[in-house]
Motif scaffolding. Structure first.
Motif, PDB file in Angstrom:
ATOM      1  N   LEU A 188       0.829  -1.202   0.000  1.00 52.49           N
ATOM      2  CA  LEU A 188       0.000   0.000   0.000  1.00 52.49           C
ATOM      3  C   LEU A 188       0.867   1.258   0.000  1.00 52.49           C
ATOM      4  O   LEU A 188       0.588   2.211  -0.735  1.00 52.49           O
ATOM      5  N   GLN A 239     -10.557  -9.448  11.330  1.00 52.00           N
ATOM      6  CA  GLN A 239      -9.166  -9.071  11.568  1.00 52.00           C
ATOM      7  C   GLN A 239      -8.988  -7.586  11.305  1.00 52.00           C
ATOM      8  O   GLN A 239      -9.217  -7.118  10.189  1.00 52.00           O
ATOM      9  N   LEU A 240      -8.583  -6.869  12.309  1.00 50.35           N
ATOM     10  CA  LEU A 240      -8.430  -5.431  12.164  1.00 50.35           C
ATOM     11  C   LEU A 240      -7.438  -5.079  11.058  1.00 50.35           C
ATOM     12  O   LEU A 240      -7.648  -4.161  10.278  1.00 50.35           O
ATOM     13  N   GLN A 241      -6.388  -5.882  10.994  1.00 55.95           N
ATOM     14  CA  GLN A 241      -5.387  -5.603   9.963  1.00 55.95           C
ATOM     15  C   GLN A 241      -5.971  -5.760   8.572  1.00 55.95           C
ATOM     16  O   GLN A 241      -5.675  -4.992   7.661  1.00 55.95           O
ATOM     17  N   TYR A 276      -9.000  -5.222   7.858  1.00 53.99           N
ATOM     18  CA  TYR A 276      -9.868  -4.079   7.609  1.00 53.99           C
ATOM     19  C   TYR A 276      -9.062  -2.858   7.193  1.00 53.99           C
ATOM     20  O   TYR A 276      -9.424  -2.146   6.260  1.00 53.99           O
ATOM     21  N   THR A 277      -7.984  -2.633   7.919  1.00 54.56           N
ATOM     22  CA  THR A 277      -7.194  -1.460   7.552  1.00 54.56           C
ATOM     23  C   THR A 277      -6.622  -1.633   6.151  1.00 54.56           C
ATOM     24  O   THR A 277      -6.581  -0.687   5.370  1.00 54.56           O
ATOM     25  N   PHE A 278      -6.238  -2.847   5.857  1.00 56.59           N
ATOM     26  CA  PHE A 278      -5.717  -3.091   4.510  1.00 56.59           C
ATOM     27  C   PHE A 278      -6.801  -2.818   3.469  1.00 56.59           C
ATOM     28  O   PHE A 278      -6.566  -2.153   2.454  1.00 56.59           O
ATOM     29  N   ALA A 279      -8.002  -3.332   3.755  1.00 55.79           N
ATOM     30  CA  ALA A 279      -9.107  -3.134   2.809  1.00 55.79           C
ATOM     31  C   ALA A 279      -9.390  -1.647   2.644  1.00 55.79           C
ATOM     32  O   ALA A 279      -9.605  -1.161   1.530  1.00 55.79           O
ATOM     33  N   LEU A 280      -9.370  -0.954   3.751  1.00 50.57           N
ATOM     34  CA  LEU A 280      -9.637   0.476   3.694  1.00 50.57           C
ATOM     35  C   LEU A 280      -8.572   1.186   2.864  1.00 50.57           C
ATOM     36  O   LEU A 280      -8.869   2.020   2.010  1.00 50.57           O
ATOM     37  N   GLY A 281      -7.309   0.796   3.139  1.00 46.60           N
ATOM     38  CA  GLY A 281      -6.225   1.409   2.387  1.00 46.60           C
ATOM     39  C   GLY A 281      -6.325   1.085   0.914  1.00 46.60           C
ATOM     40  O   GLY A 281      -6.209   1.961   0.045  1.00 46.60           O
ATOM     41  N   LEU A 282      -6.613  -0.157   0.622  1.00 48.29           N
ATOM     42  CA  LEU A 282      -6.751  -0.564  -0.771  1.00 48.29           C
ATOM     43  C   LEU A 282      -7.903   0.184  -1.416  1.00 48.29           C
ATOM     44  O   LEU A 282      -7.818   0.639  -2.570  1.00 48.29           O
ATOM     45  N   GLY A 283      -9.000   0.302  -0.667  1.00 45.42           N
ATOM     46  CA  GLY A 283     -10.150   1.045  -1.181  1.00 45.42           C
ATOM     47  C   GLY A 283      -9.757   2.465  -1.504  1.00 45.42           C
ATOM     48  O   GLY A 283     -10.144   3.008  -2.545  1.00 45.42           O
ATOM     49  N   LEU A 284      -8.967   3.033  -0.643  1.00 50.97           N
ATOM     50  CA  LEU A 284      -8.517   4.405  -0.874  1.00 50.97           C
ATOM     51  C   LEU A 284      -7.715   4.503  -2.159  1.00 50.97           C
ATOM     52  O   LEU A 284      -7.964   5.355  -3.022  1.00 50.97           O
ATOM     53  N   LEU A 306     -10.238   2.474  12.752  1.00 52.97           N
ATOM     54  CA  LEU A 306     -10.672   2.757  11.383  1.00 52.97           C
ATOM     55  C   LEU A 306     -11.182   4.175  11.257  1.00 52.97           C
ATOM     56  O   LEU A 306     -10.957   4.848  10.243  1.00 52.97           O
ATOM     57  N   PRO A 312     -15.762   1.182  -1.074  1.00 52.16           N
ATOM     58  CA  PRO A 312     -15.159   0.094  -0.290  1.00 52.16           C
ATOM     59  C   PRO A 312     -14.781   0.511   1.137  1.00 52.16           C
ATOM     60  O   PRO A 312     -13.865  -0.070   1.698  1.00 52.16           O
ATOM     61  N   PHE A 313     -15.442   1.486   1.667  1.00 50.76           N
ATOM     62  CA  PHE A 313     -15.085   1.926   3.035  1.00 50.76           C
ATOM     63  C   PHE A 313     -16.163   1.505   4.033  1.00 50.76           C
ATOM     64  O   PHE A 313     -16.361   2.132   5.053  1.00 50.76           O
ATOM     65  N   ILE A 345     -16.292  -1.429   5.415  1.00 52.65           N
ATOM     66  CA  ILE A 345     -15.865  -2.678   6.050  1.00 52.65           C
ATOM     67  C   ILE A 345     -16.027  -2.665   7.569  1.00 52.65           C
ATOM     68  O   ILE A 345     -16.183  -3.688   8.192  1.00 52.65           O
ATOM     69  N   LEU A 365       0.441   4.772   6.751  1.00 50.07           N
ATOM     70  CA  LEU A 365      -0.518   3.792   6.257  1.00 50.07           C
ATOM     71  C   LEU A 365       0.065   2.388   6.346  1.00 50.07           C
ATOM     72  O   LEU A 365      -0.598   1.434   6.790  1.00 50.07           O
ATOM     73  N   VAL A 371      -1.357  -0.822   8.622  1.00 52.78           N
ATOM     74  CA  VAL A 371      -1.719  -2.126   8.093  1.00 52.78           C
ATOM     75  C   VAL A 371      -0.826  -3.221   8.651  1.00 52.78           C
ATOM     76  O   VAL A 371      -1.279  -4.321   8.973  1.00 52.78           O
ATOM     77  N   THR A 387     -11.129 -10.128  17.428  1.00 50.71           N
ATOM     78  CA  THR A 387     -11.558 -10.801  16.192  1.00 50.71           C
ATOM     79  C   THR A 387     -12.865 -11.548  16.387  1.00 50.71           C
ATOM     80  O   THR A 387     -13.214 -12.414  15.605  1.00 50.71           O
TER      81      THR A 387
END
Lengths: 189, 614, 496, 485, 105
Positions: free
Chosen positions: A96, B588-590, B592-600, C170, C230-231, C233, E19, E23, E101
């Motif tokens: 990222l 998994q929080l990680q 989620y953050t990854f998904a959010l970052g990827l979404g961004l 988040l 995609p936000f 989540i 960022l 992650v 989780t």
């Protein structure tokens, strides 16, 4: 600002910023963060934002980081153990970061206006538009009354926002109390 | 009484009777039903007698379908053809009603029986009177229903229930064609269904006749379609299979419906629409061919049957074949003539057979009878008269009519003449066989030896019918019934034809007599004939393969492909996608953050790079 | 005539005073604070409706930041109504909340829980009025930080705490993105006000590439708040874990506040002559489609009603985005902002009714799993009916509010020629027929034969009836709402 | 308040009253009778030329009104609804009140859909009627719980998706035909625009196709039919009667009332015609064969109901006066006859526990009344003259076939011929069923007795309607007063 | 020569680093620190822009106020965040992301 200083502080900011991410021990991370913030504060100052720079050091590097360290110590948090299966997040993070940097570079490539040097400050012109004597005097003297200008703006333009921020801090405080209040049972246990 | 009300009476009285019996059935005894039913039949007979020889008229009783573009009424044509047919129907109908009073005495559901009979009378009247194709179709279907009800009268008997179903379904196949014929005519004539209107449309003349200008294939299609209806109703090959099975019904029903009247409706209809049929030579050839073939084919099968009713049934098939052949040979009037005479003698034969069966306690196998001539002389006498009439013994009614058809065949087509003549020979053969085996010799079973004459109420109709069976061929009699005068052209070769037909009778009956007199079992054993050329079996296979198996396959395909593609596949895709999307929600929080970052990153990429280019 | 601004200040002060009251007067009956909080909201609502109609008199010092157009007024009322009902929800689930808050004892006082929503409400009302990004940001953060507290409030329930942590991380991430976005927008246009941005988008010298970069960041930041894919989540986990009244608040209040801001942002980006209008609208369309899909499809498998509502909330966000992305149509009685507002107005009663039912059930020991509500119709038919009305409306069955909203969106989308998105929306709505009917079906299925009867409290009964009436009235006679919203269409344009 | 509104309200109100705890059986029966009476009054008013339409605006732009209005077509379907409702509530014996509520709601929704003249409410009422249908199948349906759940889901999602497609089509209509001043959902206003400023043929064809798929799904048009048969087999008796008899007809109603007049060119577009013909032949032939394959009465009736829709679609495809009259007549007739069949099916299921052909037989011996009634249903559904279906089918066939033959047989001719063959197939399966259930030897262990007293009345009523309309189809066609466009 | 883009680049990379940390790290405290890093990067961008868009010869203080508010908000956020983390630690005796989780699907 001479280029050298800029590069120096930029390097400090980024290297210690990376240090936050890379250090396994949270204390080390926190310390790196402090240094990185100092670097940022220097960059702020290089941008003639003395007040913000100071604020950065006082609030961030000072109060906030102390809070962090305090909590780390309080909770006695150990360094993250390196385990298998933890590689993926790291790869994801790097992935990222790289992509985002590329996008930044790409945008900056397009952003031609940004290739100009920062405009010089024109105190004389500013002096004509300001009304507050102390500020006008400073400007006429050729120094930038950064904190004063900031103060005027905040209190003249953003009184409501200041109130809201106050409210926010109150809400935050209440929240902290509510969330960390120990109940009797826990105490006895 | 004017004709319109007479016609209304003829139509409505039996309907009313049927309806009354249906409604009252539960509350009153069978006696009332009988009274209603027989009473209505009597009145109908009287009415139809009054109509005989009346002025030809047409009229409309009421509009059945009445919208722009389709006006189909319940109307009537009253001409010699319909008046004569009406007489036959009501006359034989009444006799069968009366006969049934005796024959069905023991039955538990007499009300239902008589109700159905009345229903039949109503439907048959409708066919006879029909002034348009749709009305004819309506009543065509309704006779099918009454036939269904009557064949299945003893519904507990699986064979009867099956036979009823088979009769209806086979007729439905015929009606499929009938309806196509109607539709083609309707479309080609631009909206006509009345016989008169169609005739006019066909003639062209002063007004433009759309039908006149229709392509020839249209006329052929229409003619064949209508003929297909007749094939079903009149049990021509290949839709003949239901008629022998229909013998599962009570014998009076067989006499009325499956010998004298309903099955003849096909011929009646063909004669009605003959003005259309003649437009297509091809159709005429097919009609005559099928008629002739059915005549021969059925006669062959009749030779080896042992059930007295089945022999008669195949004989009916064969005779219907004659009639149809006559229509196809441009001799519709001869066909009608044969229809009339046949109605009398075949009804007589069936009722006689019923008396025999009654006498032998519901035994139908002729090989289990024998010597009945002594125990049941009246029955024997009338049965013999019927047989002779059927064989076409000179002087009997059948002789005249059959000879006329043979004449037409002789005139038109040599092959058909030959086959028809041979059929005549076979007719004599199997009828003689039947009479000889059943009535001559010794009683072969206990039941036969104790046979007793049927009661008077059954014998009386037999006697009355015998008279008609003998005399209905004569001009003074038939003239009353039919307006259609025989072709003058048939006089040519008349003697030859007569000779042939007499020879056929003599040879056929002589052979049979010598072969069967005094025999206890059949000296001939032709499996192919006895098993009806295995047609039923072949059809069973066809039904199994082309319907049940196909249905099975289609059901499978439908549930796999149609349901699968339209419903299950999209559902499966949606579920699959849902599961995938759900897996992203791993907790998994990680992640989620990854998904959010990827979404961004995706958002930036899309907005900055992709979308502006479009 | 008073400026709505005074009402917001009053509300905030009331919140602060209540905090003080709760902290210092601990002999008070535990219901005093909630009742005062609710009545304050009610009074504020009354005051806003009666005293501020058509009022545009804003103090001069506030004028550059503060709008009182129809859009703002609508969302202010919306926020107040939501807060009022959320407070009622909180009162209904008081015991449950107390049980899971700092102490296990149900006697624990939880006055903060009632005071904070007042402050949040004030924040939302400010957001509705914001005329520049800075004025958006500050109240937005007030709302967000308060929500961190509220979500984690029942911390003795592990789920609530977990939800709090997830929301915190988040949410803070999205804050970072948002600030970064604001910085870029400012950097490119030289202004933070919506009107200025709108003007800048049309200027030739504005750098489109950098502007789009900022726009993307900004949309991402707000997208997080409104649960746009995609936000989206965070939504299911946080909604499920948070105390039910807070979930309701998040899914209605926070989402609406996010949408008013998003609406203003999009209006600024797509103003007359804007160079970035098309990519922004297309991005919204894309997000709408993705949101509907990602909201609807995973919902098919949910067995927890609260989580189901979370997914439902995502899918509704998709429809709202679709409405926003369709742009205005001259042929329509409402512009896209109006349609969004209308949709949210229909969304309010059904969602809150759904959550109210969850609170009512939870307070009587009935869980949130599908199997727990099996046989509800036997235990209390009117509860089952209320739940059915809420779900039917969410599914968009006609003659309920939900249908009116979906209808307008569909019509707008077809009018805009977005057939592919309409097709996706159809798929999503069709899936909705499945998952919304699952709880209904469970409620009407025979459950345990000896399950005890359930009771309404007077308050919950009245609220439920009011919400059901709202659903039906909006579904059958939406004219009144349209009349309210129609002026916003014109007023909003003026603020640019 | 117009009489039409009263007709819509009576069942809804009755349902609410039952929901409030009043005696279910009394109210639902009373309401159904009352509704039929009011409808008859309305029919007489309509015949007298009284204008029954009435309108309450609920939204200005897009203009949506709660508008009711009646022409012969909608009144025909309203009559059908009232008749079937009457018969349906009489079938509810010893069942929870929810049965009554659901039946009344379904009927109320159907009436609302048929009597409204605003697209919004036409659509809305139909959906309203769907919910109780789905719920009843899922909760009180026949068969084991998992299976009927699956069926309930299938029909829910299927019909839901179909309705949404329909909604998209309707939205397209509204957007294209609203005229210049904003949008309107008012059918009459749309019709006027459609007359004065029709769309291009191409666009019409597309919208018509979307509507065809949407409405078609609701009527189980092949290949969107697979929900129907299992749903009817699983549905509780009154629901099966009301849905297959009445509610399902909504799709056809919509096509004839909305799609055809608004999109006349679209309906005639060649590719749409051919697609429709293909689909309806699928209905008739494919589903006909599937029906033949069924081994149990309930699924057979369900499939037959799918199959018979093909004839009505044929009438719609032909689109001329005769065919449309026939189609509507067939809608009415099929509604009555299938309701009768499902009522009987329910009675048999209650007593016998099974409807498998192989396990039953000879029922006629003990239950002559049922046998006669079932006979009426059977023969009506195979198109025996004198019963209502026949006239409809014949008119459809005649209308469909009435095209020039000079250029050979056109696709619609072939479709008609295949449809005619379908009549043969329906005779095959109906008579097979009739024979194996009622005739032959009585099967062991399955006893059935005739319904008593008042239970016979609704069955007799339906039969009487079948007979009366069968003998005087002009009762309906005169009411319709369709003319060719 | 140092241009605006230099600052923007530094800020951008700092944002990216933050960022990545968010992650990659499993310790919620560290994640939180990385978030602060991102926020600071945003602030740096903003300050650079305010310096660039001079108003009447001095930096744009109306915009720079946002930085002031951001820092304040961040402080409050940190306070609440740390309180939540403490509560989490008390409940789970861990501040790792693996301890949160339970909510999933």
């Amino acid at each position: 600002m001479p280029s050298l200083l800029f590069y120096f502080f930029a390097a400090i900011t980024l290297i210690f910023g990376a240090g936050v991410v890379l250090a396994r021990n949270p204390v080390a991370s926190a310390m790196s963060l402090v240094v990185s913030f100092v670097g940022v504060a220097a960059l702020f100052i290089s941008l003639d934002a003395y007040f913000i720079g100071t604020l950065q050091i006082l609030v961030y590097a000072g109060a906030v980081m102390v809070l962090f360290l305090f909590i780390i110590m309080l909770l006695d948090i150990q360094a993250e153990a390196v385990k298998k299966g933890h590689v993926m997040p790291a790869i994801g993070g790097v992935f990222l970061a790289v992509l985002f940097s590329l996008q930044i570079v790409n945008v900056l490539g397009v952003f031609k206006e940004g290739n100009k040097p920062l405009p010089a400050l024109d105190m004389a012109k500013a002096a004509e538009t300001q009304t507050l004597p102390t500020i006008v005097n400073d400007l006429k003297a050729g120094t930038l009354p950064d904190a004063k200008l900031m103060g005027v703006t905040l209190f003249k333009d953003y009184p409501l926002h200041l109130q809201i921020v106050g409210l926010l801090l109150l809400a935050g405080t209440v929240g902290v109390v509510v969330l960390s209040k120990r109940d009797r049972k826990e105490e006895s246990a | 009484m004017n004709q319109q009300s007479a016609v209304s009476l003829l139509l409505l009285l039996p309907l009313f009777a049927a309806f009354a019996i249906l409604v009252l059935n539960r509350y009153v005894g069978s006696f009332v039903s009988k009274v209603i039913s027989v009473g209505s039949a009597t009145i109908c007979l009287i009415t139809s007698c009054l109509l005989l020889g009346a002025e030809p008229t047409t009229g409309t009783l009421f509009q059945f379908i009445d919208v722009d573009g389709l006006h189909a009424g319940i109307g009537f044509i009253l001409d010699q053809q319909s008046a004569g047919m009406m007489f036959i129907v009501t006359f034989i109908g009444l006799l069968v009603h009366v006969y049934s009073l005796g024959y069905m005495k023991e039955d538990e559901s007499q009300s239902r029986f008589f109700g159905s009979l009345s229903m039949f009378m109503f439907s048959m009247t409708g066919i006879v009177l029909a002034d348009n194709l749709l009305m004819m179709f309506v009543f065509w279907e309704l006779v099918g229903l009454s036939s269904y009800l009557l064949i299945g009268h003893w519904f507990e008997k699986p064979s009867a229930a099956e036979a009823a179903k088979k009769a209806f379904l086979t007729n439905r196949i015929g009606d499929f064609g009938f309806m196509i014929g109607i539709l083609v005519l309707f479309a080609a004539s631009n909206g006509e269904i009345g016989f008169a209107a169609l005739k006019e449309s066909l003639s062209g003349g002063s007004t433009t006749g759309p039908l006149h200008d229709a392509p020839s294939w249209v006329m052929t299609l229409a003619a064949l379609g209508l003929f297909m209806g007749a094939v079903g109703k009149s049990a021509q090959v290949p839709l003949h299979v239901w008629l022998p099975d229909a013998m599962e019904g009570p014998t009076p029903v067989s006499a009325l419906i499956h010998a004298a009247t309903m099955v003849a409706a096909g011929v009646y209809m063909l004669v009605r629409v003959s003005f259309i049929l003649v437009e297509s030579e091809l159709a005429m050839q097919i009609i005559s061919g099928i008629g002739g073939f059915t005549a021969l084919f059925a006669a062959l099968m009749a030779v080896q049957q042992n059930d007295i009713k089945r022999i008669l049934a195949y004989s009916t098939l064969s005779q219907l074949g004659y009639m149809v052949m006559a229509v196809g040979l441009h001799a519709g009037e001869a066909g009608m003539f044969h229809l009339y005479t046949h109605a009398f003698f075949k009804a007589l034969l069936f009722l006689g057979a019923g008396a025999v069966i009654y006498a032998c306690h519901h035994e139908q196998d002729i090989w289990k009878m024998g010597g009945l001539r002594k125990q049941t002389p009246a029955t024997f006498l009338t049965f013999a008269i019927g047989t002779l009439a059927l064989m076409g013994l000179p002087g009997m009614s059948g002789f005249f009519s059959k000879e006329e058809i043979l004449g037409a065949a002789y005139h038109e087509c040599g092959w058909l003449f030959a086959s028809a003549s041979f059929t005549a020979l076979l007719t004599s053969f199997y009828m003689t066989r039947c009479v000889v085996v059943a009535f001559f010799g010794k009683a072969r079973t206990e039941a036969a030896s104790h046979a007793h004459e049927a009661p008077m109420i059954m014998i009386a109709p037999l006697l009355l019918l015998s008279i008609f069976a003998i005399f209905s061929g004569y001009g003074f009699f038939s003239g009353r019934l039919q307006a259609l005068v025989p072709h003058a052209g048939h006089a040519e070769g008349h003697l030859f034809v007569m000779g042939i037909s007499i020879a056929a009778v003599v040879i056929g009956s002589g052979l049979a007599f010598f072969l069967y007199n005094g025999k206890d079992k059949d000296p001939l054993n032709i499996k192919l004939f006895a098993n009806k050329f295995y047609i039923d079996e072949i059809y069973a296979v066809i039904v199994k393969v082309f319907q049940d198996r196909l249905a099975w396959i289609v059901t499978g395909l439908e549930s796999i492909f149609v349901d699968g593609l339209v419903a299950r596949l999209p559902a499966a895709i949606a579920c699959r996608m849902g599961k995938t999307a759900r897996a992203m929600q791993s907790g998994q929080l990680q992640g989620y953050t990854f998904a959010l970052g990827l979404g961004l990153l995706l958002a930036i990429y899309l907005v900055v790079q992709v979308l502006p280019r479009h | 005539m008073i400026c709505p601004f005074s009402i917001e200040i009053g509300l905030a002060i009331a919140g602060v005073l209540l905090l003080a009251l709760d902290a210092f007067a601990d002999k008070l009956h535990r219901m005093v604070v909630p009742v005062i909080a609710a009545s304050c909201t009610g009074v504020a609502l009354f005051a806003l409706l009666t005293a501020c109609c058509g009022c545009a008199a804003v103090p001069a010092w506030l004028e550059p930041h503060y709008a009182t157009d129809g859009l703002a007024m609508f969302y202010k009322v919306f926020a107040l109504v939501t807060t009022l009902i959320v407070l009622i929800l909180a009162i209904e689930s008081d015991k449950v909340l107390a049980h899971f808050s700092s102490s296990e004892s149900v006697k624990t006082r939880i006055g903060e829980f009632y005071a904070l929503p007042l402050i949040v409400c004030a924040g939302m009302m400010w957001m509705a009025s914001a005329k520049d990004l800075l004025t958006v940001f500050v109240p937005l953060e007030l709302v967000t930080v308060s929500f961190y507290v509220l979500v984690a409030y029942t911390r003795r329930s592990g789920l609530s705490l977990e939800a709090g942590v997830k929301y915190l991380i988040l949410g803070a991430l999205s804050t970072g993105i948002l600030v970064y976005g604001i910085a870029w927008i400012y950097g490119v246009t030289g202004t933070m006000s919506f009107a200025g941005v709108a003007a800048a988008t049309a200027k030739a010298e504005t750098n489109v590439g950098a502007l789009l970069f900022g726009a993307a960041l900004l949309l991402a930041g707000f997208g997080f708040k409104v649960a746009a894919a995609p936000f989206q989540i965070w939504v299911p986990d946080v909604y499920q874990g948070a105390p039910t009244p807070v979930t309701a608040f998040l899914s209605v209040g926070s989402k609406a506040a996010g949408f008013v801001v998003l609406t203003r942002t999009v209006q600024a980006f797509t103003a007359e002559g804007s160079a970035i209008a098309q990519p922004v609208l297309n991005a919204l369309l894309f997000a709408a489609a993705l949101t509907i899909v990602l909201g609807s499809l995973p919902a098919i498998f949910q067995t927890n009603v609260k989580r189901l509502f979370a997914y439902s909330s995502i899918s509704h966000a998709g429809f709202l985005l679709l409405a926003l992305a369709c742009g205005s149509s001259a042929r329509f009685g409402l512009d896209s902002a109006g349609v969004v507002a209308f949709y949210l107005a229909t969304y309010l009663p059904m969602t809150l009714l759904g959550f109210l039912m969850l609170c009512v059930l939870r307070s009587q020991g009935v869980g949130e799993e599908l199997k727990d509500i099996t046989g509800l119709a036997k235990r209390n038919p009117s509860m089952a009916f209320a739940l059915t009305v809420a779900l039917a409306s969410m599914a968009g069955l006609p003659l309920t509010a939900g249908f009116m909203g979906k209808l307008l969106v569909f019509v707008a989308a077809v009018d805009g020629g977005h057939f592919a998105i309409v097709a996706i929306a159809v798929v999503g709505a069709a899936a909705g027929f499945y998952y919304y009917f699952k709880p209904i079906l469970a409620a009407y299925s025979p459950g345990e034969p000896d399950a005890s009867k359930l009771r309404w409290t007077l308050l919950s009964r009245v609220t439920a009836i009011a919400l059901m009436l709202g659903i039906l009235v909006l579904g059958v006679y939406p004219r009144a709402l349209q009349k309210v919203l129609a002026p916003t269409a014109t007023a909003v344009v003026q603020t640019k | 308040m117009s009489l039409l509104e009263i007709i819509i309200l009576i069942p809804l109100l009755a349902a609410a009253l039952i929901g409030a705890g009043l005696p279910a059986k009394l109210i639902s029966r009373g309401a159904s009778v009352l509704n039929l009476v009011v409808l008859l009054v309305t029919l007489s008013q309509h015949a007298a030329g009284v204008n029954l339409s009435h309108s309450i605006p609920i939204l200005d732009n897009p203009a949506i009104n709660f508008a009711v209005g009646a022409d012969g077509f909608s009144l025909t379907l309203a009559l059908l609804t009232c008749l079937v409702l009457l018969a349906a509530v009489w079938q509810i014996i010893d069942k929870p009140a929810i049965y009554h509520v659901a039946s009344l709601l379904i009927a109320g929704g159907a009436l609302g859909a048929f009597l409204s003249t605003d697209l919004f409410f036409i659509y809305g009422f139909h959906e309203l009627a769907l919910i109780p249908t789905l719920l009843m199948i899922a909760v009180h349906g026949h068969g084991d719980a998992t299976n009927r759940r699956a069926i309930a889901w299938k029909i829910t999602v299927y019909l839901g998706a179909g309705s949404l497609v329909l909604l998209a089509g309707l939205a397209a209509l509204v957007l294209n035909y609203s005229g210049s001043n904003g949008l309107t959902f008012d059918l009459n206003a749309l019709l006027e625009t459609a007359k004065s400023a029709p769309l291009a043929a191409d666009a019409q064809a597309w919208i018509f196709f979307v509507l065809l798929v949407g409405f078609g799904t609701l009527v189980s048009l092949f290949p969107f039919h697979s929900w129907a048969a299992p749903a009817y087999a699983a549905a509780p008796t009154p629901v099966a009667m009301l849905h297959s008899g009445v509610l399902k007809k909504f799709g056809l109603y919509g096509l004839i009332k909305i799609a055809l007049p608004l999109l006349p060119l679209g309906a005639k577009a060649e590719w749409v015609q051919q697609a429709l013909l293909l689909m309806l032949v699928g209905n008739i032939i494919v589903i006909g064969l599937v029906t033949i394959h069924q081994s149990s009465l309930d699924t057979m009736l369900g499939n037959s109901s799918v199959m018979h829709m093909g004839y009505i679609f044929l009438g719609i495809a032909a689109g001329n006066t005769v065919a449309l009259n026939g189609a509507v007549l067939l809608i009415f007739a099929h509604g009555i006859s299938i309701a009768l069949a499902f009522a009987l099916c329910g009675k048999m299921r209650n007593q016998l526990g099974t409807l498998e052909f192989s396990k039953l037989g000879g029922l006629a011996g003990n239950a002559p009344f049922l046998t006669v009634m079932f006979g009426f249903a059977t023969f009506s559904s195979i198109g025996l003259p004198g019963l209502a279906n026949f006239a409809g089918e014949v008119m459809v066939f005649v209308g469909a076939f009435h095209q020039s033959l000079n250029t050979g047989l056109k696709p619609i001719h072939w479709a008609t011929i295949l449809a005619l063959w379908g009549v043969v197939m329906s005779a095959v399966y109906m008579l097979r069923a009739y024979r194996s259930l009622f005739f032959g030897k009585a099967a062991e262990g399955h006893f059935i007795s005739d319904p008593l007293g008042s239970q016979r009345i609704p069955l007799l009523l339906l039969t009487a309607v079948l007979l009366v309309v069968g003998c005087r189809p002009s009762l309906i066609t005169d009411l319709l007063n369709f003319t060719a466009k | 020569m140092i241009t605006l883009n230099h600052y923007l680049l530094v800020a951008g990379i700092l944002f990216a680093i933050g960022l990545a940390g968010v992650v990659a790290r499993r310790n919620i405290l560290t994640i939180f620190m990385c978030l602060e890093l991102m926020l600071t990067a945003a602030n740096l961008t903003l300050v650079a822009f305010t310096r660039f868009h001079t108003v009447n010869g001095v930096p744009d203080y109306t915009a720079q106020s946002l930085v002031f508010f951001t820092i304040t908000v961040a402080a409050a956020e940190v306070a609440v965040g740390l309180a939540i983390i403490v509560a989490l630690f008390r409940a789970k005796h861990s501040v790792s992301v693996e301890s949160v989780t339970k909510l999933q699907g």
